[in-house]
Design a protein around this motif. Sequence first.
Motif, PDB file in Angstrom:
ATOM      1  N   ALA A   1      14.734 -18.527  25.127  1.00 15.73           N
ATOM      2  CA  ALA A   1      16.023 -18.331  24.411  1.00 15.73           C
ATOM      3  C   ALA A   1      16.814 -19.627  24.329  1.00 15.73           C
ATOM      4  N   GLN A   2      16.638 -20.468  25.064  1.00 16.64           N
ATOM      5  CA  GLN A   2      17.413 -21.743  25.156  1.00 16.64           C
ATOM      6  C   GLN A   2      16.992 -22.601  23.801  1.00 16.64           C
ATOM      7  N   ILE A   3      15.877 -22.498  23.605  1.00 13.52           N
ATOM      8  CA  ILE A   3      15.111 -23.284  22.513  1.00 13.52           C
ATOM      9  C   ILE A   3      15.577 -22.935  21.334  1.00 13.52           C
ATOM     10  N   ILE A   4      15.218 -21.444  21.064  1.00 15.70           N
ATOM     11  CA  ILE A   4      15.691 -20.694  19.859  1.00 15.70           C
ATOM     12  C   ILE A   4      16.989 -20.876  19.444  1.00 15.70           C
ATOM     13  N   LYS A   5      17.885 -21.122  20.091  1.00 15.46           N
ATOM     14  CA  LYS A   5      19.233 -20.982  19.660  1.00 15.46           C
ATOM     15  C   LYS A   5      19.507 -22.235  19.106  1.00 15.46           C
ATOM     16  N   ASN A   6      18.712 -23.236  19.425  1.00 17.14           N
ATOM     17  CA  ASN A   6      19.038 -24.400  18.485  1.00 17.14           C
ATOM     18  C   ASN A   6      18.250 -24.864  17.085  1.00 17.14           C
ATOM     19  N   MET A   7      17.615 -23.648  16.884  1.00 16.13           N
ATOM     20  CA  MET A   7      16.718 -23.608  15.499  1.00 16.13           C
ATOM     21  C   MET A   7      17.550 -22.941  14.402  1.00 16.13           C
ATOM     22  N   GLY A   8      17.215 -23.176  13.168  1.00 17.27           N
ATOM     23  CA  GLY A   8      17.747 -22.661  12.127  1.00 17.27           C
ATOM     24  C   GLY A   8      17.248 -21.256  11.819  1.00 17.27           C
ATOM     25  N   GLU A   9      17.774 -20.632  11.190  1.00  7.58           N
ATOM     26  CA  GLU A   9      17.494 -18.851  10.864  1.00  7.58           C
ATOM     27  C   GLU A   9      16.333 -18.908  10.282  1.00  7.58           C
ATOM     28  N   ASN A  10      15.690 -19.562   9.327  1.00  5.39           N
ATOM     29  CA  ASN A  10      14.502 -19.549   8.739  1.00  5.39           C
ATOM     30  C   ASN A  10      13.189 -19.951   9.833  1.00  5.39           C
ATOM     31  N   GLU A  11      13.644 -20.955  10.640  1.00  8.51           N
ATOM     32  CA  GLU A  11      12.673 -21.082  11.791  1.00  8.51           C
ATOM     33  C   GLU A  11      12.614 -19.948  12.530  1.00  8.51           C
ATOM     34  N   ILE A  12      13.721 -19.366  13.193  1.00 12.49           N
ATOM     35  CA  ILE A  12      13.629 -18.475  14.133  1.00 12.49           C
ATOM     36  C   ILE A  12      12.973 -17.103  13.377  1.00 12.49           C
ATOM     37  N   GLU A  13      13.073 -16.718  12.365  1.00 14.90           N
ATOM     38  CA  GLU A  13      12.542 -15.781  11.575  1.00 14.90           C
ATOM     39  C   GLU A  13      10.952 -16.112  11.601  1.00 14.90           C
ATOM     40  N   GLN A  14      10.501 -16.980  11.218  1.00 12.03           N
ATOM     41  CA  GLN A  14       9.081 -17.347  11.231  1.00 12.03           C
ATOM     42  C   GLN A  14       8.528 -17.372  12.784  1.00 12.03           C
ATOM     43  N   LEU A  15       8.854 -18.045  13.550  1.00 14.39           N
ATOM     44  CA  LEU A  15       8.706 -17.750  14.954  1.00 14.39           C
ATOM     45  C   LEU A  15       8.530 -16.370  15.383  1.00 14.39           C
ATOM     46  N   THR A  16       9.778 -15.578  15.336  1.00 13.96           N
ATOM     47  CA  THR A  16       9.831 -14.237  15.793  1.00 13.96           C
ATOM     48  C   THR A  16       8.658 -13.646  15.128  1.00 13.96           C
ATOM     49  N   LEU A  17       8.320 -13.750  13.825  1.00 17.76           N
ATOM     50  CA  LEU A  17       7.366 -12.910  13.206  1.00 17.76           C
ATOM     51  C   LEU A  17       5.872 -13.303  13.996  1.00 17.76           C
ATOM     52  N   GLU A  18       5.779 -14.470  13.952  1.00 14.76           N
ATOM     53  CA  GLU A  18       4.632 -14.830  14.407  1.00 14.76           C
ATOM     54  C   GLU A  18       4.405 -14.433  16.023  1.00 14.76           C
ATOM     55  N   MET A  19       5.273 -14.483  17.002  1.00 16.11           N
ATOM     56  CA  MET A  19       5.470 -14.016  18.135  1.00 16.11           C
ATOM     57  C   MET A  19       4.956 -12.451  18.306  1.00 16.11           C
ATOM     58  N   ALA A  20       5.613 -11.757  17.315  1.00 18.68           N
ATOM     59  CA  ALA A  20       5.437 -10.290  17.128  1.00 18.68           C
ATOM     60  C   ALA A  20       3.988  -9.751  16.776  1.00 18.68           C
ATOM     61  N   ASN A  21       3.552 -10.688  15.973  1.00 21.64           N
ATOM     62  CA  ASN A  21       2.076 -10.253  15.350  1.00 21.64           C
ATOM     63  C   ASN A  21       0.972 -10.937  16.610  1.00 21.64           C
ATOM     64  N   MET A  22       1.473 -11.675  17.504  1.00 23.14           N
ATOM     65  CA  MET A  22       0.520 -12.240  18.403  1.00 23.14           C
ATOM     66  C   MET A  22      -0.112 -11.266  19.274  1.00 23.14           C
ATOM     67  N   ARG A  23      -1.317 -11.404  19.616  1.00 18.09           N
ATOM     68  CA  ARG A  23      -2.292 -10.606  20.359  1.00 18.09           C
ATOM     69  C   ARG A  23      -2.027 -11.417  21.853  1.00 18.09           C
ATOM     70  N   LYS A  24      -2.618 -10.903  22.921  1.00 14.74           N
ATOM     71  CA  LYS A  24      -2.640 -11.441  24.213  1.00 14.74           C
ATOM     72  C   LYS A  24      -3.353 -12.869  24.037  1.00 14.74           C
ATOM     73  N   VAL A  25      -2.510 -13.870  24.533  1.00 15.30           N
ATOM     74  CA  VAL A  25      -3.092 -15.237  24.617  1.00 15.30           C
ATOM     75  C   VAL A  25      -3.889 -15.501  25.858  1.00 15.30           C
ATOM     76  N   SER A  26      -5.238 -16.092  25.573  1.00 16.64           N
ATOM     77  CA  SER A  26      -5.842 -16.349  26.934  1.00 16.64           C
ATOM     78  C   SER A  26      -5.129 -17.369  27.844  1.00 16.64           C
ATOM     79  N   SER A  27      -5.333 -17.552  29.020  1.00 13.48           N
ATOM     80  CA  SER A  27      -4.908 -18.697  29.705  1.00 13.48           C
ATOM     81  C   SER A  27      -5.217 -19.851  29.359  1.00 13.48           C
ATOM     82  N   ASP A  28      -6.651 -20.248  28.890  1.00 13.86           N
ATOM     83  CA  ASP A  28      -7.194 -21.204  28.546  1.00 13.86           C
ATOM     84  C   ASP A  28      -6.399 -22.040  27.394  1.00 13.86           C
ATOM     85  N   THR A  29      -6.168 -20.860  26.151  1.00 15.90           N
ATOM     86  CA  THR A  29      -5.311 -21.364  24.937  1.00 15.90           C
ATOM     87  C   THR A  29      -4.033 -21.855  25.396  1.00 15.90           C
TER      88      THR A  29
END
Length: 341
Positions: A31-59
Amino acid sequence: MSAVSSVSVQSLNGLQKAAVLLVSLGSDCSAQIIKNMGENEIEQLTLEMANMRKVSSDTRDEVVAEFHHMCVANDYIAQGGVDYAREVLERALGQEKAFEIIAKLSSSLKMRPFDMVQRTDPLQLATFIHGEHPQTIALIMSYMHPEKAAALLANLPLEIQSDVTKRVAVMGRTNPEVLKTVEKILDSKISSLAVSDHANLGGIPCAVNFLNRSDPGTLKTVMDQMETEDPDLAEQIKRQMFVFEDIVTLDDRGVQLILREIETKDLALALKGTNADVAQKVQNNMSSRAAQMLKEDIEFMGPVRLRDVEDAQQRVVKVIRKLEETGTIVISRGGAGDIVY
């Protein structure tokens, strides 16, 4: 759906890596990082995180490690340039990994003028530029890291310290051709400037940055002379040298001494809308009853004008500066250590 956990880190694009990193850091840090981003960046990252499956610990570990290496490399570049960063990274990570990290950063790097001064000892630099015009020295200092600029200032002749600081504070925009000329005078072997128009540099914040890191003796010499030569500029600089929120950097006894000199009305108004850390610092140095009364005063105050809050904060800062000038408190500057009474 993005199957991040099923692919190698090398196949991820920058957006996917950013999403993995934010998920790994947890909601508070993200949240501290995202609040310093632009609206377009936040939108893209939010979408990517929402579509992301469980991430392996190695990744996850690989992405976090890569981010760490990039941050470290950026820091090394800021300290001593690309060559210095490459040399340190090669010793720490090996030639191949160092090359990979530097290559990733190189496309976004914007080389600053006077890169050589970042690798030069301030005492040697002071000797090197001895006899140069104060405007030339001010130009160089405007591009230096504040800590090194403060050290250079302390090693300049006393009679020009205030003049150089004043020139930094009033400096605005400089033509790239002027920078190139000065670089030739200094026999600097840096890349040609990637500046197409005029460069912003200097200014009061720049002067404040290195003055805040200067030793008390240098600071007093500079400010005393500047107050005589240009009191208006001196006051503008002093206003920015210790801001109200810097109260959190003082030790408890210093805060207690300050609170004795401040009217309750000014204190309540100054704290209206300030961050929780400042309010907590103040309340921790009051009796329980006084702290509770202060909280009630702030709550019952209702809406107030921002200008009134800022004026009250300036009155508090003025008290702090006065106490410092009389030696009642000492504000630590330039990494000189803890506050001493």
